[in-house]
Design a protein around this motif. Structure first.
Motif, PDB file in Angstrom:
ATOM      1  N   GLN A   1       0.845  -1.187   0.000  1.00 55.84           N
ATOM      2  CA  GLN A   1       0.000   0.000   0.000  1.00 55.84           C
ATOM      3  C   GLN A   1       0.882   1.240   0.000  1.00 55.84           C
ATOM      4  OE1 GLN A   1      -1.983  -0.993   3.757  1.00 55.84           O
ATOM      5  NE2 GLN A   1      -3.910  -1.035   2.609  1.00 55.84           N
TER       6      GLN A   1
ATOM      7  N   ARG B   1       0.799   5.419   1.265  1.00 59.87           N
ATOM      8  CA  ARG B   1       0.101   6.434   2.055  1.00 59.87           C
ATOM      9  C   ARG B   1       0.974   7.670   2.119  1.00 59.87           C
ATOM     10  NH1 ARG B   1       2.923   6.882   6.618  1.00 59.87           N
ATOM     11  NH2 ARG B   1       3.439   5.081   7.902  1.00 59.87           N
TER      12      ARG B   1
ATOM     13  N   VAL C   1       5.241  15.139  -4.886  1.00 60.63           N
ATOM     14  CA  VAL C   1       4.336  14.067  -4.477  1.00 60.63           C
ATOM     15  C   VAL C   1       5.199  12.989  -3.824  1.00 60.63           C
ATOM     16  CG1 VAL C   1       2.640  12.354  -5.228  1.00 60.63           C
ATOM     17  CG2 VAL C   1       2.825  14.550  -6.438  1.00 60.63           C
TER      18      VAL C   1
ATOM     19  N   ARG D   1       5.221   9.475  -1.155  1.00 64.59           N
ATOM     20  CA  ARG D   1       4.425   8.431  -0.521  1.00 64.59           C
ATOM     21  C   ARG D   1       5.335   7.458   0.229  1.00 64.59           C
ATOM     22  NH1 ARG D   1       1.385  11.688  -1.397  1.00 64.59           N
ATOM     23  NH2 ARG D   1      -0.463  11.700  -2.735  1.00 64.59           N
TER      24      ARG D   1
ATOM     25  N   LEU E   1       1.338   1.329  -8.384  1.00 65.03           N
ATOM     26  CA  LEU E   1       0.329   2.131  -7.674  1.00 65.03           C
ATOM     27  C   LEU E   1       0.646   3.620  -7.808  1.00 65.03           C
ATOM     28  CD1 LEU E   1      -0.050   0.066  -4.370  1.00 65.03           C
ATOM     29  CD2 LEU E   1      -1.796   0.340  -6.159  1.00 65.03           C
ATOM     30  N   PHE E   2       1.920   3.956  -7.673  1.00 65.77           N
ATOM     31  CA  PHE E   2       2.341   5.355  -7.698  1.00 65.77           C
ATOM     32  C   PHE E   2       2.125   5.988  -9.063  1.00 65.77           C
ATOM     33  CE2 PHE E   2       5.663   8.729  -7.608  1.00 65.77           C
ATOM     34  CZ  PHE E   2       5.173   9.444  -6.530  1.00 65.77           C
TER      35      PHE E   2
ATOM     36  N   GLU F   1      -1.321   6.929  -9.674  1.00 70.00           N
ATOM     37  CA  GLU F   1      -1.728   8.124  -8.931  1.00 70.00           C
ATOM     38  C   GLU F   1      -1.158   9.395  -9.557  1.00 70.00           C
ATOM     39  OE1 GLU F   1      -0.968  10.168  -4.558  1.00 70.00           O
ATOM     40  OE2 GLU F   1      -0.617   8.029  -4.784  1.00 70.00           O
ATOM     41  N   VAL F   2       0.096   9.361  -9.941  1.00 73.47           N
ATOM     42  CA  VAL F   2       0.770  10.518 -10.539  1.00 73.47           C
ATOM     43  C   VAL F   2       0.552  10.426 -12.048  1.00 73.47           C
ATOM     44  CG1 VAL F   2       2.976  11.695 -10.885  1.00 73.47           C
ATOM     45  CG2 VAL F   2       2.473  10.589  -8.695  1.00 73.47           C
ATOM     46  N   THR F   3      -0.371  11.203 -12.546  1.00 75.79           N
ATOM     47  CA  THR F   3      -0.782  11.066 -13.943  1.00 75.79           C
ATOM     48  C   THR F   3       0.033  11.905 -14.920  1.00 75.79           C
ATOM     49  OG1 THR F   3      -2.502  12.731 -13.604  1.00 75.79           O
ATOM     50  CG2 THR F   3      -3.138  10.412 -13.318  1.00 75.79           C
TER      51      THR F   3
END
Length: 147
Positions: A5, A7, A55, A57, A100-101, A104-106
């Motif tokens: 995960q 966060r 960004v 995480r 996952l990252f 999220e970061v498009t």
């Protein structure tokens, strides 16, 4: 299979990140010297957590802090970087975390640099769709994700 995960980074995570960066084999493979604790903390508190355009995480593996991922703008390009603790290598944690990252970061394209001798990092980037773009400087190559 390990549950992975992401966060938001918490200040308490920085101690884990510092320990991971201080691991001799990780530093050797990344060809990145570990920093003194004060310099490390200042960098994270001001340049990463203190910059709203970055960004960042925390990577969790089965609930344990396993490392970090970040994206930032440099010279008009979005860069991505990551660092995992050595005990999390070879378990697919980095691949799942980076997938996952990048979902999220498009921003595209995303660029990442890897030491050409760091085969684990290169494999991770390639598994996540990055392709080799160019050599940055001796011993490093740039990888790019466009989709």
């Amino acid at each position: 299979m390990t549950e992975v995960q992401l966060r938001a980074v918490e200040v308490a995570d920085l101690e884990h990140f510092f320990r991971f960066e201080s691991e001799p084999e990780a530093s050797r493979r990344a060809r990145f010297p570990s920093r003194e604790r004060a310099a490390f903390m200042t960098h994270w508190e001001t340049r990463i957590l203190g910059d709203p355009t970055v960004v960042s995480r925390t990577v969790l593996a089965d609930g344990d802090v396993a490392g970090n991922l970040g994206a930032w703008q440099q010279d008009g390009q979005w860069q991505v970087g990551y660092w995992l603790g050595q005990r999390f290598w070879g378990r697919g944690v980095g691949t799942r975390a980076l997938l996952l990252f990048v979902a999220e970061v498009t921003a595209r394209p995303l660029y990442a640099d890897a030491a050409v001798t760091n085969t684990g990092s290169i494999r991770l980037l390639e598994k996540c769709g990055f392709t080799r773009a160019e050599d940055v400087e001796e011993g490093y190559a740039t990888y790019v994700l466009t989709a």
